[in-house]
Design an enzyme around this catalytic site. Sequence first.
Site: not given
Ligand code: DX5
Ligand code: ZN
Length: 214
Positions: A6, A31, A33, A35, A64, A66, A135, A140, A173-175
């Site tokens: 990302s 990826h 993001d 927002m 992606h 958001m 997610m 965010g 996606d995430g963590g």
């Molecule tokens: C969060 C995004 C993710 C984010 C992931 O809203 O959609 O793509 O960048 O970041 P990490 O891998 O640090 O959780």
């Molecule tokens: Zn994302």
Amino acid sequence: MILAPSMLAADFGNLQRDVEMVNQSQADWFHIDIMDGVFVPNISYGMPVLDAINKHTQKPLDVHLMIVDPDRYISTFKKLGSEILTVHYEACTHLHRTVQAIKNEGMKAGVALNPHTPVLVLEDIIQDIDLVLLMSVNPGFGGQSFIENTYKKIRQTKELIAKANSKALIEVDGGVSDKNAKQLVDAGADALVAGSFVFNSENPIETIKRLKNS
Ligand code: DX5
Ligand code: ZN
């Protein structure tokens, strides 16, 4: 497994350097993001930055969104090089129409689900989409901790896909880190997004390689 670093976690002062790093790595997609500060409580980056990124990328852009009312920008993201365009289920009143509009532009269509949104809401759209983005944090921000309930949702999505004979891929996606990557793939994830784990590591190329081989 498809790995999508990302770019939210990249160093924006050295964006070209970080794009080249991903080009040279074993990563599969970029990826991206987007927002809007309305759908999620944060603003990331928009069209001019994506345009700059796209000039240097040699791998598919996995965008992606958001944002609320994503229909407004579908053709714009096509022009900016998006190969996969993912919208949030929670942001689309007429999701079927949105998915068709994405596909009519020649892009692959993805639908993202927030952590609290049940997989079953995709029952009547699963055969039309190319990707389900689960997610595993609340969207965010990068750098949040992984929500364990995601494993169950991966298995449910896998079942839904099989039942409908759909070809949709499952992206998480995430963590994501080396602590959960293998388990996620074992549960049925096809693609993993990793932001801070890749870009905050000492050797991102090595980290990508390690994740890819997990
Ligand atoms: C969060 C995004 C993710 C984010 C992931 O809203 O959609 O793509 O960048 O970041 P990490 O891998 O640090 O959780
Ligand atoms: Zn994302």
